[in-house]
Each structure stands twice: as structure tokens, then as C-alpha cells.
Write a protein that holds these residues in place. Structure first.
Motif, short mmCIF file in Angstrom:
data_model
loop_
_atom_site.label_atom_id
_atom_site.label_comp_id
_atom_site.label_asym_id
_atom_site.label_seq_id
_atom_site.Cartn_x
_atom_site.Cartn_y
_atom_site.Cartn_z
N LEU A 57 36.02 30.83 32.82
CA LEU A 57 34.90 31.66 33.47
C LEU A 57 33.71 31.74 32.69
N GLU A 79 39.84 39.67 38.89
CA GLU A 79 39.32 38.29 38.77
C GLU A 79 40.54 37.21 38.53
N GLY A 121 42.61 39.42 44.95
CA GLY A 121 41.80 40.17 43.77
C GLY A 121 41.29 41.45 44.52
N THR A 122 40.55 41.26 45.71
CA THR A 122 40.06 42.41 46.36
C THR A 122 41.28 43.58 46.54
N LYS A 127 41.10 34.83 47.09
CA LYS A 127 39.93 36.01 46.75
C LYS A 127 40.50 37.31 47.45
N GLU A 150 31.90 44.86 39.58
CA GLU A 150 32.06 43.29 39.52
C GLU A 150 32.69 42.88 40.72
N ASP A 151 33.58 43.53 41.29
CA ASP A 151 34.48 42.89 42.31
C ASP A 151 34.24 43.49 43.55
N LYS A 179 42.12 36.72 41.74
CA LYS A 179 41.55 35.75 42.47
C LYS A 179 41.49 34.05 42.14
N TYR A 180 41.62 34.00 40.92
CA TYR A 180 41.39 32.90 40.43
C TYR A 180 42.76 32.12 40.75
N SER A 203 41.92 45.58 43.31
CA SER A 203 40.79 46.25 43.42
C SER A 203 41.22 47.56 43.96
N ILE A 257 37.05 38.93 32.01
CA ILE A 257 37.61 38.88 33.22
C ILE A 257 38.00 40.42 33.61
N THR A 258 38.04 40.62 34.79
CA THR A 258 38.69 41.82 35.41
C THR A 258 40.03 41.23 35.80
#
Length: 580
Positions: free
Chosen positions: A113, A121, A132-133, A129, A390-391, A124-125, A136, A117-118
């Protein structure tokens, strides 16, 4: 002058004021130096910091972990239940897993990336997606339930017992001071304060331990230890509180071990390890301390620094049982001996500081304690701002200025703090502080442990399996939390067909429930993987080491790292052997 005063006197306040002023000056100088060295830093650098030395990383990890829940809750648990809760503190070996196994995976995605990263993230990868949400969301919920509310509450309790401040003055004052510090200092301020307060905290806590043992042993530390072990071994109908494992056997008293329900056999080790895996290997406010780096640094350099930082933290992590838990046991023995009257066991450590330490030293040690509270809470503030900005916020409002994003992160942190304060009365109704804290974490950890572990080490786990494993696991845990609130963690008899049919869910021991929840999520993810599309080549590549990357990993460690890690394992094993 009365050097053995049992209250804060003018000398303590003078030492405290001078100490705080010196700390502020040291942090301010570090911030000015960092500002000169990093002109034009963006919000990511503000939130994460850069590549600190390994020993600073170790101190920062330790300082982020040590909060008011240790000063109040761990000592209080020691006074009431002895070393049973030590499983959650003897996690030095678990921090090694972060440095040796997980950092290489996180650094690999950093490379892909092009930035730090968080944890959301990463998912998500690897998954989707929405995975990752959800992480969070879960992390922010965890901060509300286990970080902000606990730190504010126990900070207020500590200042109330030690300094006589009204509870809400101490709790809200701690939050306000930390907020100002976080706004002005960012992650660099947190790292600097960590390096300052860690030696003060360690030295002060061991002074409490040794002087407490000397008082209990009439001048002899070894006799004090013997007296403490003798007294604690007779508690709870003769079962004692000097061993980490409790069993279902019945002794001469004719009653079962009252601590077996809280710490059932070897299940307590498994449950503590699940929580430790989540906290030390996947939690944002721990992981971000080892990922800091300068742009263009070689991977082997980054991984070496991170690994040695975790090894350093592994040694530090062995200390809290001696800094807080065992002093709680000493406080119980001193109280039984009539040295002081201890009402609520959550006040055990404050009583020890106030009644055992000489004048002047109390003020100096309190400086370290205040720094520890501020550092721990500031770490949560930074992590909240990182995750939200960030997220959530940047994807919704792209193209804004860096100042705008920093302000948005701070505003979100304020909202989370307010919710955490509102949660405090509910938290108080769910049992003793440290038991409450680990109980909440036992409901959150299984979903994240399964998602991260399977996502990294099992390439066949599909994106939808990770997404639904995290969501379903979290929802099941929150459902159990609701039943805990309603049933007083299963202790209140409930009538009706529904409650009778679901006792397996709401009345099962919390550690047993945690282990079965992890098994359920793992099985669920494998089943979902059988019926959903496989991960893409890019997602598999995110967890696949190339030959060159393997060479960099190997170049990042040597015999010193191995020897240091074996030392951590040996010390943890020795503690388990002694208190088995």
C-alpha cells in the motif's frame, strides 16, 4: 518532620508539582525537536510517529498497556482473589508472537500500500471492505467498553483513595488533561511520555512491594513474603489464593473451591491466551507502536526494530504481577494484621502508596502514576482518531485538508469519551473491575482472533467467510453481554420457558463460553468458505512471502533476538511453576 506520614503532606505536593513540571518540559522539548525534524508531516505521521528505537518501542507498548485498571483493578483482584488473574498479566510470551509472526505480515502489506496500515485496512485487503469497516466498529465499541470507561472510572477511584479528591473530579480531570496532552503532543508526545514514566512507575511500584513486604515481615522482606503466602494460602475455606489454577475437588472444609467458577482449571489459561492473542497481536493501539518507520527504510531494519521492541516489552510485561497484583495480596495481609483498614479492595494500591511509602517518595511515585494514566488514555485517543479518520471519514469526505482530518478525528474521540462515561454506571453493576474488564474482552476477542489467524495462515478462507465470521462472532458476543446485564452475569435466577431453554448460553462460565465461541466461529468460517468465491490472487499475495522477502525476514534477526525471546519464555514458565 514526620517521614512516615500516612497522608499527602506539603513535601509530597511539592515533589509532585516539581515532577510534573519537569515532565512537561521534557515532553515539550521533544515535541519542538520533532517539529524541526519533520516539517510538513501529514496526519498519518502525526498519528503514528516515526521509527523509534527498539527500547522506546518496548517502553511504549508497556506504557500503553499499563493504565488505571492495573493501579486499581489488578491490585484489588490480588487482594481479593490472589494470583488467579495473573494469567492475563503473564503475557510476555504472547507479545513475542506479534514481533516474530505478525509484524512480517503487516509490513508486507505496508509495502504493497506504500504506507503504514491500520488493522481494519489489513482486513479490507485480505477479505472485503465491509470486514475492515466492521473491525473499526468493533474496535471503537471495545474502546468504549474496556478502555475509556474503565480508565476514567478507575482513575477517579485511585485519586479519591490516594488524594481525597471527589470521584468525578479525578475521572473528568484525567480526561481533560489527557485530551489537552493528546492534542498538543500527538503520538510523539505519547512515546516521549512513555519513556519518562516507565522507569518511575517500575521503581515506585517495586518500592511499594518491598516496603510493604518489609512492613509485613517486621523489617524482613523474605519474612514478609512468607507471611503473605501463609495468610493468602488460608483464604477461601483453606483453598487459598496463592495458585493460578483452581479445580473442582472438595477439601476438608466440605465446600468446593469458591474460585473454581471464576477460574476453572486449565480453561483459564486458554481463555487468557485468546484475549492475549487479540490484544497483543491485532489491537490497533498496540500494533501501531511497532509499525512506525521512516519512508524508504529497508524491511529488515523495520522488522528488527519491531521484533526487539516486542522482546523488550515481553520482559516489561512480566513486571505488573509484582508491581500491582502481589502488592494487593500484601495489602490484604497488612489489613488483616491491623496495619490499616482496607474497605473496598479496589482501593488496595492507593492504601499501600499512602500508608507504606515515606513522605516525599509518595509525591514522586504519584508523578509516575499520573503519567501512566495519561499515557494509557492518550494512546486510546490516538487510536480512536486514527481509526475514525483513516477508515470512516477520509473515504466519505476525500480531498480535505490535513487539519480538517485531524479535527474530525478529535471530534470523534470526544464523542467516544462521552459515551464511555455514560457507560460507567452499567459497568459498575457487572462485578469487580478487573473481572468485568476481562469478561468484556472475552466476548470481543474470539471473532477477531479467528478472523486474523485464519486470514493470515489459511489461504483457502474466503473473503465472505472473514466478513461473516467477524460479524456473527461480534453479534453473538454482544448478545451474551446483554444477557449478562439482565442476569447479573448469570447469577440471577431467571424464570420462564425462554430462560430455562437457553441456560447453556447465558449461564455458562464466561471462559468456557469464550472458548466455545472461538470454536464456533472457526467452524462457521470454514463452512462459509465451502460455498463462497475464493480469494483473488492479489488477496493471497498479501499474505504470501516472496523469496526476497523471506531473505529480508531472515536478515532481521540473529542469536540475540533468539536468546532474548528464550529469556522471556523462561521467566514466564518459572512464574507458572512457582504459583501452579
Amino acid at each position: 518532620m514526620n517521614w512516615t506520614s500516612h497522608e499527602f503532606i506539603w513535601l509530597d505536593w511539592l515533589v509532585f508539582a516539581i515532577g510534573i513540571a519537569l515532565v512537561v518540559c521534557a515532553v515539550w522539548r521533544a515535541l519542538l525537536k520533532a517539529k524541526r525534524e519533520s516539517q510538513g508531516a501529514n496526519s498519518e505521521e502525526f498519528l503514528y510517529g516515526k521509527g523509534e528505537p527498539w527500547w522506546v518501542i518496548g517502553m511504549a507498548i508497556f506504557a500503553a498497556n499499563i493504565g488505571s485498571e492495573h493501579l486499581v483493578g489488578l491490585a484489588g483482584t490480588g487482594a481479593q482473589n490472589g494470583v488467579g488473574m495473573a494469567h492475563w498479566e503473564m503475557q510476555g510470551w504472547m507479545i513475542l508472537i506479534l514481533g516474530w509472526l505478525f509484524v512480517p505480515f503487516y509490513q508486507l502489506l505496508n509495502n504493497k500500500l506504500g504506507r503504514i496500515i491500520t488493522m481494519p485496512e489489513f482486513l479490507k485487503y485480505r477479505y472485503t471492505k465491509r470486514t475492515g469497516t466492521w473491525l473499526s466498529v468493533i474496535t471503537l465499541v471495545a474502546y468504549i467498553l474496556t478502555k475509556v470507561s474503565v480508565t476514567a472510572y478507575t482513575g477517579g477511584i485511585f485519586f479519591e483513595y490516594l488524594l481525597g479528591l471527589p470521584f468525578w473530579y479525578g475521572a473528568l480531570g484525567l480526561i481533560i488533561i489527557t485530551a489537552i496532552f493528546t492534542i498538543l503532543g500527538g503520538m510523539k508526545g505519547v512515546m516521549t511520555l512513555s519513556a519518562i514514566q516507565t522507569p518511575i512507575l517500575i521503581i515506585g511500584s517495586f518500592l511499594v512491594l518491598f516496603l510493604g513486604l518489609a512492613t509485613l515481615g517486621d523489617g524482613s522482606i523474605t519474612q514478609g513474603w512468607t507471611n503473605m503466602m501463609t495468610y493468602c494460602s488460608q483464604l477461601h475455606d483453606g483453598y487459598g489464593t496463592t495458585h493460578m489454577f483452581h479445580w473442582a475437588t472438595i477439601n476438608a472444609s466440605g465446600h468446593p473451591d469458591p474460585l473454581y467458577h471464576e477460574y476453572p482449571g486449565f480453561v483459564v489459561f486458554l481463555g487468557a491466551s485468546i484475549i492475549g492473542f487479540w490484544y497483543w497481536c491485532t489491537d490497533q493501539h498496540i500494533v501501531q507502536r511497532v509499525l512506525g518507520q521512516k519512508k524508504g527504510e529497508d524491511n529488515s531494519v523495520v522488522m528488527r526494530r519491531a521484533r526487539r521492541g516486542t522482546i523488550c516489552a515481553g520482559y516489561f510485561k512480566i513486571l505488573p504481577v509484582f508491581m500491582f497484583l502481589i502488592p494487593g495480596m500484601v495489602a490484604a495481609a497488612l489489613s488483616a494484621k491491623g496495619m490499616f483498614h482496607m474497605g473496598d479492595t479496589d482501593g488496595a494500591y492507593a492504601y499501600m502508596v499512602k500508608d507504606i511509602l515515606p513522605a516525599g517518595v509518595k509525591g514522586l511515585v504519584t508523578v509516575g502514576f499520573v503519567c501512566a494514566l495519561v499515557t494509557s488514555l492518550a494512546a486510546f485517543f490516538n487510536s480512536c482518531a486514527t481509526l475514525f479518520t483513516e477508515d470512516f471519514y477520509k473515504p466519505l469526505r476525500p480531498g480535505k485538508s490535513e487539519a480538517h482530518y485531524i479535527f474530525a478525528g478529535r471530534a470523534a474521540t470526544v464523542a467516544i469519551v462521552v459515551i464511555g462515561i455514560i457507560w460507567i454506571p452499567v459497568m459498575m453493576s457487572l462485578g469487580k473491575l478487573y473481572s468485568y474488564l476481562q469478561g468484556i474482552q472475552s466476548l470481543l476477542a474470539p471473532a477477531m482472533v479467528a478472523t486474523f489467524f485464519l486470514g493470515i495462515f489459511f489461504k483457502r478462507i474466503t473473503p465472505k467467510a472473514g466478513e461473516w465470521g467477524l460479524i456473527v462472532g461480534f453479534l453473538v458476543g454482544m448478545l451474551r453481554l446483554v444477557t449478562n446485564v439482565i442476569t447479573d452475569t448469570g447469577n440471577t435466577p431467571m424464570d420462564g420457558a425462554f430462560w430455562n431453554a437457553t441456560t447453556w448460553f447465558w449461564q455458562t462460565n464466561w471462559l468456557v463460553f469464550e472458548c466455545w465461541l472461538l470454536v464456533f466461529i472457526i467452524a462457521f468460517m470454514f463452512v462459509v468458505s465451502m460455498f463462497t468465491p475464493k480469494p483473488t490472487a492479489e488477496q493471497v499475495a498479501a499474505i504470501t512471502f516472496t523469496d526476497e522477502y523471506k531473505r529480508q525476514i531472515r536478515a532481521s534477526w540473529d542469536w540475540k533476538d533468539v536468546l532474548g525471546s528464550l529469556g522471556v519464555l523462561a521467566l514466564c514458565g518459572a512464574f507458572y511453576w512457582y504459583f501452579f
